[in-house]
Design a protein around this motif. Structure first.
Motif, PDB file in Angstrom:
ATOM      1  N   LEU A  71       0.829  -1.204   0.000  1.00 16.77           N
ATOM      2  CA  LEU A  71       0.000   0.000   0.000  1.00 16.77           C
ATOM      3  C   LEU A  71       0.865   1.256   0.000  1.00 16.77           C
ATOM      4  CD1 LEU A  71      -2.944   1.150   0.336  1.00 16.77           C
ATOM      5  CD2 LEU A  71      -2.405   1.245   2.773  1.00 16.77           C
ATOM      6  N   PHE A  72       1.786   1.344   0.944  1.00  7.98           N
ATOM      7  CA  PHE A  72       2.625   2.541   1.046  1.00  7.98           C
ATOM      8  C   PHE A  72       3.616   2.636  -0.104  1.00  7.98           C
ATOM      9  CE2 PHE A  72       1.390   2.140   5.590  1.00  7.98           C
ATOM     10  CZ  PHE A  72       0.749   3.366   5.703  1.00  7.98           C
ATOM     11  N   GLY A  73       4.225   1.528  -0.486  1.00  5.44           N
ATOM     12  CA  GLY A  73       5.179   1.537  -1.592  1.00  5.44           C
ATOM     13  C   GLY A  73       4.522   1.955  -2.898  1.00  5.44           C
ATOM     14  N   SER A  74       3.335   1.427  -3.164  1.00  6.19           N
ATOM     15  CA  SER A  74       2.607   1.795  -4.381  1.00  6.19           C
ATOM     16  C   SER A  74       2.224   3.267  -4.353  1.00  6.19           C
ATOM     17  CB  SER A  74       1.342   0.945  -4.527  1.00  6.19           C
ATOM     18  OG  SER A  74       1.653  -0.405  -4.640  1.00  6.19           O
ATOM     19  N   PHE A  75       1.719   3.718  -3.215  1.00  2.01           N
ATOM     20  CA  PHE A  75       1.331   5.128  -3.107  1.00  2.01           C
ATOM     21  C   PHE A  75       2.512   6.043  -3.388  1.00  2.01           C
ATOM     22  CE2 PHE A  75       1.250   9.007  -0.571  1.00  2.01           C
ATOM     23  CZ  PHE A  75       0.150   9.643  -1.138  1.00  2.01           C
ATOM     24  N   PHE A  76       3.635   5.778  -2.731  1.00  2.00           N
ATOM     25  CA  PHE A  76       4.796   6.655  -2.913  1.00  2.00           C
ATOM     26  C   PHE A  76       5.341   6.592  -4.333  1.00  2.00           C
ATOM     27  CE2 PHE A  76       5.369   6.119   1.832  1.00  2.00           C
ATOM     28  CZ  PHE A  76       4.878   7.383   2.126  1.00  2.00           C
TER      29      PHE A  76
END
Length: 169
Positions: A71-76
């Motif tokens: 989730l965080f990796g994709s968002f960033f």
């Protein structure tokens, strides 16, 4: 949710690390499993537990850590692409073209694949966003990070359980 706060913290850290250019190469096989292992250790310390970790708990912590990392990796990654209008596809497009030309498939398929990548490249350069690129990043991260998080959780539980059984280490 409070039960998986260590998975959230470690997943966030892994998500941030997986967008760093040099570390990106190690995200699936090192960073994500290490994050799952660390989330189990943090949970053990937070609960002050000296009990063995069950395979079910290790699997759940690994999966949740992998999901948060995805989730965080994709968002960033998508946010940086949106702001800078640049990413790996843009930088490596000439090499990608040469690689596709070497595929043992029909010329029509090569042309179609190249057109697809060219469209993604153009969308990113002009808008900073490509639906196909977004979909591929999300699918890749959620599948790969969840699998490697689960593996990291299971291996991490074995390491922690061996330390509990053999406290001299």
């Amino acid at each position: 949710m409070k039960k998986y706060i260590s998975a959230l913290v470690c997943g966030f850290g892994a998500g941030v690390l997986q967008i760093v250019p040099f570390l990106r190469s190690f995200s699936c096989c090192f960073i994500i499993p290490l994050a799952a292992f660390t989330s189990l250790m943090l949970d053990q310390r937070a609960t002050k537990s000296r009990e063995k970790i069950s395979a079910k708990k290790a699997l759940m912590f690994g999966i949740v850590t992998g999901l948060y990392a995805a989730l965080f990796g994709s968002f960033f990654e998508l946010f940086i692409t949106l702001v800078t209008k640049h990413n790996d596809i843009i930088s490596t497009f000439p090499e990608l073209q040469r690689m596709i030309e070497g595929f043992p498939v029909t010329p029509e398929i090569k042309t179609e694949v190249l057109n697809l990548f060219q469209n993604v490249r153009e969308e990113i350069l002009t808008k900073g966003f490509s639906l196909l690129y977004t979909f591929s990043v999300l699918m890749n991260n959620f599948i790969v990070n969840t699998i490697f998080g689960a593996v990291g959780g299971l291996v991490g539980a074995q390491i922690i359980n061996n330390r509990i059984n053999n406290p001299s280490n």
